[in-house]
Motif scaffolding. Sequence first.
Motif, short mmCIF file in Angstrom:
data_model
loop_
_atom_site.label_atom_id
_atom_site.label_comp_id
_atom_site.label_asym_id
_atom_site.label_seq_id
_atom_site.Cartn_x
_atom_site.Cartn_y
_atom_site.Cartn_z
N VAL A 76 68.31 -8.09 80.17
CA VAL A 76 68.83 -8.62 81.43
C VAL A 76 69.02 -10.13 81.33
CG1 VAL A 76 68.26 -9.04 83.87
CG2 VAL A 76 67.93 -6.77 82.88
N LEU A 77 68.07 -10.80 80.67
CA LEU A 77 68.16 -12.25 80.50
C LEU A 77 68.96 -12.65 79.25
CD1 LEU A 77 64.53 -13.42 81.43
CD2 LEU A 77 66.59 -13.45 82.85
N GLY A 78 69.42 -11.68 78.48
CA GLY A 78 70.14 -11.99 77.25
C GLY A 78 69.21 -12.62 76.22
N ALA A 79 67.95 -12.18 76.22
CA ALA A 79 66.92 -12.75 75.35
C ALA A 79 66.30 -11.66 74.50
CB ALA A 79 65.86 -13.42 76.21
N SER A 80 65.30 -12.05 73.70
CA SER A 80 64.58 -11.08 72.89
C SER A 80 63.08 -11.27 73.12
CB SER A 80 64.92 -11.24 71.41
OG SER A 80 64.31 -12.40 70.89
N ARG A 118 63.11 -19.31 80.10
CA ARG A 118 63.42 -20.12 81.28
C ARG A 118 64.85 -20.64 81.20
NH1 ARG A 118 59.54 -23.75 81.07
NH2 ARG A 118 58.20 -22.64 82.50
N HIS A 119 65.24 -21.09 80.03
CA HIS A 119 66.60 -21.60 79.85
C HIS A 119 67.63 -20.52 80.14
CE1 HIS A 119 69.85 -24.04 78.27
NE2 HIS A 119 70.20 -23.03 77.48
N ARG A 120 67.43 -19.31 79.60
CA ARG A 120 68.36 -18.20 79.86
C ARG A 120 68.39 -17.84 81.34
NH1 ARG A 120 72.26 -17.39 78.11
NH2 ARG A 120 72.28 -15.17 78.48
N TYR A 121 67.21 -17.81 81.96
CA TYR A 121 67.13 -17.51 83.39
C TYR A 121 67.91 -18.54 84.20
CZ TYR A 121 65.35 -17.65 88.13
OH TYR A 121 65.27 -17.70 89.50
N LYS A 129 73.47 -8.77 90.38
CA LYS A 129 73.10 -9.33 89.07
C LYS A 129 72.06 -10.45 89.23
CE LYS A 129 73.50 -10.05 84.61
NZ LYS A 129 72.94 -9.15 83.63
N PHE A 130 72.25 -11.30 90.24
CA PHE A 130 71.31 -12.39 90.50
C PHE A 130 69.92 -11.82 90.79
CE2 PHE A 130 69.75 -16.46 91.63
CZ PHE A 130 68.89 -16.27 92.70
N LEU A 131 69.84 -10.80 91.63
CA LEU A 131 68.55 -10.20 91.97
C LEU A 131 67.90 -9.55 90.75
CD1 LEU A 131 69.41 -8.65 95.46
CD2 LEU A 131 68.02 -10.70 94.97
N GLU A 132 68.71 -8.95 89.90
CA GLU A 132 68.21 -8.33 88.67
C GLU A 132 67.64 -9.40 87.73
OE1 GLU A 132 70.34 -4.81 86.56
OE2 GLU A 132 71.08 -6.66 85.63
N ASP A 148 66.58 -12.40 88.59
CA ASP A 148 65.40 -12.98 89.24
C ASP A 148 64.18 -12.07 89.07
OD1 ASP A 148 64.00 -13.56 92.36
OD2 ASP A 148 64.31 -15.16 90.89
N ALA A 149 64.37 -10.76 89.21
CA ALA A 149 63.26 -9.82 89.05
C ALA A 149 62.74 -9.84 87.60
CB ALA A 149 63.71 -8.41 89.43
N ALA A 150 63.65 -9.89 86.64
CA ALA A 150 63.25 -9.97 85.23
C ALA A 150 62.46 -11.25 84.97
CB ALA A 150 64.48 -9.90 84.33
N TRP A 151 62.93 -12.35 85.50
CA TRP A 151 62.25 -13.64 85.30
C TRP A 151 60.85 -13.63 85.92
CZ3 TRP A 151 61.38 -17.57 82.54
CH2 TRP A 151 60.75 -18.70 83.05
N ARG A 152 60.70 -13.05 87.12
CA ARG A 152 59.39 -13.01 87.76
C ARG A 152 58.37 -12.29 86.89
NH1 ARG A 152 60.13 -10.06 92.35
NH2 ARG A 152 62.36 -10.22 92.39
N ILE A 153 58.77 -11.26 86.21
CA ILE A 153 57.84 -10.51 85.35
C ILE A 153 57.61 -11.24 84.04
CG2 ILE A 153 57.56 -8.38 84.01
CD1 ILE A 153 59.04 -6.97 86.36
N LEU A 154 58.67 -11.72 83.41
CA LEU A 154 58.54 -12.33 82.08
C LEU A 154 58.01 -13.77 82.12
CD1 LEU A 154 61.75 -10.95 80.37
CD2 LEU A 154 59.41 -10.08 80.21
N SER A 155 58.05 -14.42 83.26
CA SER A 155 57.58 -15.81 83.33
C SER A 155 56.06 -15.90 83.45
CB SER A 155 58.23 -16.54 84.51
OG SER A 155 57.82 -15.95 85.73
#
Length: 169
Positions: A12-16, A25-28, A54-57, A59-66
Amino acid sequence: MCEAAEKDLYAVLGASPSDSLKELRHRYQQLALQYHPDRLGDASSSEADSAVKKFLEVDAAWRILSDQNSRRQYDLQRRAQELKQDWPVDSTVYLEDMTWDQGQCVYTYSCRCGGRFDVSVEEVEEETRSRRQDGEEEEEHRGVVVCCDTCSLSVYVTWSLHSKTLFFK
């Protein structure tokens, strides 16, 4: 978190999974700026809905991975799912519960069929070393999937990095 668990949050964040918190954080931030509802301007209703979704998706990914704890939990769930998909694992066995076979220099565990699961010290050391090289030092446990030497069953053998008895049996 149920819906988020179905999606690969890193994708979702285009990360690994090996990306640092700074990289995540940069990708988010890039994606949040791109899809933020305030930046939509003259977008059509369907484009706006898609961007908000897409924004909500993101944001949700960032909240978990951060968060370190929620990211660790997510990574463990993700790893468990990968193990289920790649090879059917019958159960989890802790290395400390296995028997040390001095003659063969392996840890052993009896299978219900009468066969056994064997893990050598070299396999344990190699798995620990490869995980550290992949940047997974934050985890407290390591593990490998081991097949029975007689039947088709397999177990996930795991161990703690903090175990005092790991190589000194």
